[in-house]
Design a protein around this motif. Structure first.
Motif, PDB file in Angstrom:
ATOM      1  N   ASN A  26      24.169  -6.920  83.643  1.00  0.00           N
ATOM      2  CA  ASN A  26      23.318  -7.600  82.871  1.00  0.00           C
ATOM      3  C   ASN A  26      22.024  -7.811  83.436  1.00  0.00           C
ATOM      4  O   ASN A  26      21.971  -8.127  84.704  1.00  0.00           O
ATOM      5  N   TYR A  27      20.931  -7.514  83.181  1.00  0.00           N
ATOM      6  CA  TYR A  27      19.474  -7.859  83.631  1.00  0.00           C
ATOM      7  C   TYR A  27      19.014  -8.812  82.793  1.00  0.00           C
ATOM      8  O   TYR A  27      19.010  -8.927  81.549  1.00  0.00           O
ATOM      9  N   TRP A  28      18.169  -9.531  83.614  1.00  0.00           N
ATOM     10  CA  TRP A  28      17.295 -10.580  82.892  1.00  0.00           C
ATOM     11  C   TRP A  28      15.839 -10.979  83.280  1.00  0.00           C
ATOM     12  O   TRP A  28      15.544 -10.450  84.300  1.00  0.00           O
ATOM     13  N   GLY A  29      15.123 -11.019  82.104  1.00  0.00           N
ATOM     14  CA  GLY A  29      13.503 -11.465  82.523  1.00  0.00           C
ATOM     15  C   GLY A  29      13.426 -12.823  83.036  1.00  0.00           C
ATOM     16  O   GLY A  29      14.289 -13.343  83.340  1.00  0.00           O
ATOM     17  N   GLN A  30      12.112 -12.951  83.221  1.00  0.00           N
ATOM     18  CA  GLN A  30      12.011 -14.332  84.042  1.00  0.00           C
ATOM     19  C   GLN A  30      11.715 -15.491  83.033  1.00  0.00           C
ATOM     20  O   GLN A  30      11.747 -16.581  83.399  1.00  0.00           O
ATOM     21  N   GLY A  31      11.726 -15.032  81.578  1.00  0.00           N
ATOM     22  CA  GLY A  31      11.629 -16.340  80.637  1.00  0.00           C
ATOM     23  C   GLY A  31      10.279 -16.475  80.227  1.00  0.00           C
ATOM     24  O   GLY A  31       9.388 -16.291  81.124  1.00  0.00           O
ATOM     25  N   THR A  32      10.050 -17.150  79.179  1.00  0.00           N
ATOM     26  CA  THR A  32       8.686 -17.396  78.654  1.00  0.00           C
ATOM     27  C   THR A  32       9.068 -18.636  77.603  1.00  0.00           C
ATOM     28  O   THR A  32      10.120 -18.856  77.065  1.00  0.00           O
ATOM     29  N   GLN A  33       8.254 -19.795  78.244  1.00  0.00           N
ATOM     30  CA  GLN A  33       7.955 -21.161  77.544  1.00  0.00           C
ATOM     31  C   GLN A  33       7.750 -21.236  76.240  1.00  0.00           C
ATOM     32  O   GLN A  33       6.492 -20.514  75.790  1.00  0.00           O
ATOM     33  N   VAL A  34       8.518 -21.510  75.303  1.00  0.00           N
ATOM     34  CA  VAL A  34       8.003 -21.988  73.978  1.00  0.00           C
ATOM     35  C   VAL A  34       8.202 -23.448  73.753  1.00  0.00           C
ATOM     36  O   VAL A  34       9.152 -24.256  74.035  1.00  0.00           O
ATOM     37  N   THR A  35       6.929 -24.067  73.451  1.00  0.00           N
ATOM     38  CA  THR A  35       6.955 -25.397  73.151  1.00  0.00           C
ATOM     39  C   THR A  35       6.426 -25.759  71.750  1.00  0.00           C
ATOM     40  O   THR A  35       5.316 -25.343  71.433  1.00  0.00           O
ATOM     41  N   VAL A  36       7.302 -26.521  70.922  1.00  0.00           N
ATOM     42  CA  VAL A  36       7.013 -26.640  69.778  1.00  0.00           C
ATOM     43  C   VAL A  36       6.679 -28.193  69.407  1.00  0.00           C
ATOM     44  O   VAL A  36       7.529 -29.040  69.656  1.00  0.00           O
ATOM     45  N   SER A  37       5.302 -28.373  68.907  1.00  0.00           N
ATOM     46  CA  SER A  37       5.001 -29.919  68.860  1.00  0.00           C
ATOM     47  C   SER A  37       5.257 -30.352  67.455  1.00  0.00           C
ATOM     48  O   SER A  37       4.991 -29.547  66.483  1.00  0.00           O
ATOM     49  N   SER A  38       5.447 -31.606  67.386  1.00  0.00           N
ATOM     50  CA  SER A  38       5.972 -32.165  65.708  1.00  0.00           C
ATOM     51  C   SER A  38       4.500 -32.737  65.143  1.00  0.00           C
ATOM     52  O   SER A  38       3.587 -32.823  65.695  1.00  0.00           O
ATOM     53  N   GLY A  84      18.844  -8.337  73.974  1.00  0.00           N
ATOM     54  CA  GLY A  84      18.947  -9.594  73.282  1.00  0.00           C
ATOM     55  C   GLY A  84      18.315 -10.568  73.891  1.00  0.00           C
ATOM     56  O   GLY A  84      17.496 -10.560  74.680  1.00  0.00           O
ATOM     57  N   TRP A  85      18.372 -11.800  73.174  1.00  0.00           N
ATOM     58  CA  TRP A  85      17.480 -13.003  73.586  1.00  0.00           C
ATOM     59  C   TRP A  85      18.457 -14.194  73.803  1.00  0.00           C
ATOM     60  O   TRP A  85      19.246 -14.514  72.771  1.00  0.00           O
ATOM     61  N   TYR A  86      18.134 -15.078  74.762  1.00  0.00           N
ATOM     62  CA  TYR A  86      19.054 -16.354  74.887  1.00  0.00           C
ATOM     63  C   TYR A  86      17.679 -17.291  74.826  1.00  0.00           C
ATOM     64  O   TYR A  86      16.653 -16.773  75.326  1.00  0.00           O
ATOM     65  N   ARG A  87      18.129 -18.436  74.966  1.00  0.00           N
ATOM     66  CA  ARG A  87      17.339 -19.724  75.065  1.00  0.00           C
ATOM     67  C   ARG A  87      18.039 -20.745  76.039  1.00  0.00           C
ATOM     68  O   ARG A  87      19.201 -20.978  75.734  1.00  0.00           O
ATOM     69  N   GLN A  88      17.175 -21.555  76.674  1.00  0.00           N
ATOM     70  CA  GLN A  88      17.624 -22.697  77.361  1.00  0.00           C
ATOM     71  C   GLN A  88      16.814 -23.729  77.257  1.00  0.00           C
ATOM     72  O   GLN A  88      15.667 -23.692  77.870  1.00  0.00           O
ATOM     73  N   ALA A  89      17.199 -25.002  76.772  1.00  0.00           N
ATOM     74  CA  ALA A  89      16.274 -26.198  76.691  1.00  0.00           C
ATOM     75  C   ALA A  89      16.881 -26.939  77.707  1.00  0.00           C
ATOM     76  O   ALA A  89      17.956 -26.853  78.402  1.00  0.00           O
ATOM     77  N   PRO A  90      15.764 -28.054  78.264  1.00  0.00           N
ATOM     78  CA  PRO A  90      16.170 -28.674  79.267  1.00  0.00           C
ATOM     79  C   PRO A  90      17.504 -29.739  79.148  1.00  0.00           C
ATOM     80  O   PRO A  90      17.772 -30.428  77.927  1.00  0.00           O
ATOM     81  N   GLY A  91      18.425 -29.652  80.071  1.00  0.00           N
ATOM     82  CA  GLY A  91      19.504 -30.526  79.817  1.00  0.00           C
ATOM     83  C   GLY A  91      20.716 -29.819  79.071  1.00  0.00           C
ATOM     84  O   GLY A  91      21.725 -30.573  78.803  1.00  0.00           O
ATOM     85  N   LYS A  92      20.295 -28.645  78.514  1.00  0.00           N
ATOM     86  CA  LYS A  92      21.177 -28.058  77.487  1.00  0.00           C
ATOM     87  C   LYS A  92      21.869 -26.792  78.075  1.00  0.00           C
ATOM     88  O   LYS A  92      21.019 -26.187  78.843  1.00  0.00           O
ATOM     89  N   THR A 110      12.253 -25.716  70.999  1.00  0.00           N
ATOM     90  CA  THR A 110      11.386 -25.911  72.512  1.00  0.00           C
ATOM     91  C   THR A 110      12.565 -25.676  73.565  1.00  0.00           C
ATOM     92  O   THR A 110      13.645 -26.131  73.636  1.00  0.00           O
ATOM     93  N   ALA A 111      12.202 -24.425  74.258  1.00  0.00           N
ATOM     94  CA  ALA A 111      13.114 -24.063  75.263  1.00  0.00           C
ATOM     95  C   ALA A 111      12.312 -22.947  76.083  1.00  0.00           C
ATOM     96  O   ALA A 111      11.339 -22.377  75.688  1.00  0.00           O
ATOM     97  N   VAL A 112      13.100 -22.558  77.048  1.00  0.00           N
ATOM     98  CA  VAL A 112      12.699 -21.189  77.815  1.00  0.00           C
ATOM     99  C   VAL A 112      13.481 -20.056  77.180  1.00  0.00           C
ATOM    100  O   VAL A 112      14.785 -20.340  77.005  1.00  0.00           O
ATOM    101  N   TYR A 113      12.713 -18.791  76.681  1.00  0.00           N
ATOM    102  CA  TYR A 113      13.577 -17.823  75.891  1.00  0.00           C
ATOM    103  C   TYR A 113      13.575 -16.678  76.875  1.00  0.00           C
ATOM    104  O   TYR A 113      12.398 -16.419  77.537  1.00  0.00           O
ATOM    105  N   TYR A 114      14.962 -16.150  77.280  1.00  0.00           N
ATOM    106  CA  TYR A 114      15.017 -15.341  78.011  1.00  0.00           C
ATOM    107  C   TYR A 114      15.543 -13.749  77.333  1.00  0.00           C
ATOM    108  O   TYR A 114      16.362 -13.863  76.534  1.00  0.00           O
ATOM    109  N   CYS A 115      14.907 -12.718  77.779  1.00  0.00           N
ATOM    110  CA  CYS A 115      15.233 -11.376  77.247  1.00  0.00           C
ATOM    111  C   CYS A 115      16.410 -11.113  78.354  1.00  0.00           C
ATOM    112  O   CYS A 115      16.405 -11.190  79.266  1.00  0.00           O
ATOM    113  N   TYR A 116      17.455 -10.159  77.690  1.00  0.00           N
ATOM    114  CA  TYR A 116      18.343  -9.826  78.741  1.00  0.00           C
ATOM    115  C   TYR A 116      18.666  -8.130  78.115  1.00  0.00           C
ATOM    116  O   TYR A 116      18.599  -7.771  76.935  1.00  0.00           O
TER     117      TYR A 116
END
Length: 115
Positions: free
Chosen positions: A103-115, A35-43, A90-96
């Motif tokens: 549980n195993y995790w990837g290193q994450g990939t950054q997704v940034t969405v501009s308005s 599956g996938w998780y994401r984590q945004a700064p401060g969240k 916008t967040a770092v998206y992690y696969c697990y």
């Protein structure tokens, strides 16, 4: 053990789409859950979707309709297709992967969405 490598993140304009990839080091037939998780700064970490070896999926309420998980068993890869991207995506998206009792995790990939 399972090693996971994510890719496909980047900078995209609001309304655009991305497909994230998660390549596993072993056959995903043997992995109970991916599956996938994401984590945004401060969240806190946000669980997006889980896919089970049975073929069933479980999407979080926050992403239903815009996020789609899929599997390519031949490539041992799981994908996350995201459409109608919003700046709040916008967040770092992690696969697990849930393999055995671990549980195993990837290193994450950054997704940034501009308005």
């Amino acid at each position: 053990q399972v090693q996971l490598v994510e890719s496909g993140g980047g900078l995209v304009q609001a309304g655009g789409s991305l497909r994230l990839s998660c390549a596993a080091s072993r056959s995903i037939f043997t992995i109970n859950t991916m599956g996938w998780y994401r984590q945004a700064p401060g969240k806190e970490r946000d669980e997006l979707v889980a896919a089970f070896t049975s073929g069933s999926t479980n999407y979080g309420d926050s992403v239903k309709g815009r996020f789609t998980i899929s599997r390519d068993n031949a490539k041992n890869t799981v994908y996350l297709q995201i459409t109608s991207l919003k700046p709040e995506d916008t967040a770092v998206y992690y696969c697990y992967a849930r393999y055995g009792n671990y549980n195993y995790w990837g290193q994450g990939t950054q997704v940034t969405v501009s308005s």
